[in-house]
Design a protein around this motif. Sequence first.
Motif, short mmCIF file in Angstrom:
data_model
loop_
_atom_site.label_atom_id
_atom_site.label_comp_id
_atom_site.label_asym_id
_atom_site.label_seq_id
_atom_site.Cartn_x
_atom_site.Cartn_y
_atom_site.Cartn_z
N SER A 11 -13.20 -16.90 -12.15
CA SER A 11 -14.15 -15.81 -11.50
C SER A 11 -15.57 -16.24 -11.78
CB SER A 11 -14.07 -14.44 -12.02
OG SER A 11 -14.29 -14.39 -13.27
N SER A 66 -17.87 -11.30 -9.42
CA SER A 66 -17.89 -10.01 -9.09
C SER A 66 -19.17 -9.26 -9.45
CB SER A 66 -17.04 -9.21 -10.21
OG SER A 66 -17.52 -9.52 -11.55
N ASN A 123 -13.26 -16.19 -2.92
CA ASN A 123 -12.75 -15.20 -3.71
C ASN A 123 -13.22 -13.89 -3.27
OD1 ASN A 123 -10.74 -17.00 -4.66
ND2 ASN A 123 -11.73 -17.14 -6.59
#
Length: 175
Positions: A104, A129, A87
């Motif tokens: 995530s 992230s 991702n």
Amino acid sequence: MKKSLVLVFGALFLFGMAHAAVTVEAGGKTTKYENGQTVRVNAAEDTVVNYNGVEIFVPAGEAVVIAQSSDGSVLLSGNNMSGVTVNGAAVRSTGRAVVAVSGSTLSVRTGSVSVNNQAVAAGSSVNMSGASASAASAALPVPTVVASTEMTNNSAATQQQAQNVEETLSPSSPR
């Protein structure tokens, strides 16, 4: 009647393949697999795998195995992974590593990896992230460390404690 039944099952099969949750794209060709199937990628060329919404890029020369865990997360395993992205997050490993991706969050099950140059050890997870990392074992009690000055200041108590431990561990030991 038999022809109609065959056509219906054929249409259902084609519809199911068209909506497969696992796609592998390499060399301009897209291959679709059934949901939950294990995919082994030994990339002779750059390969993109979309596994239940998790996009995994495997560069040429890398070998990984992608599967679905019993809890629904996507498992990625490989040896000395380099250049692999999950991702959009760069994932590298030294030695054998198994990671689970859910949403995530990337959790390391075996080995140690770096995600976007942030080291993550087994039992830990990281937000892909790069915002935060957490240890999955943080809820475990942390043993307290006795300062060395406490032990030397109370040597009689320390000797008695050592003797008690020795008797508890091996009551048949010679005295």
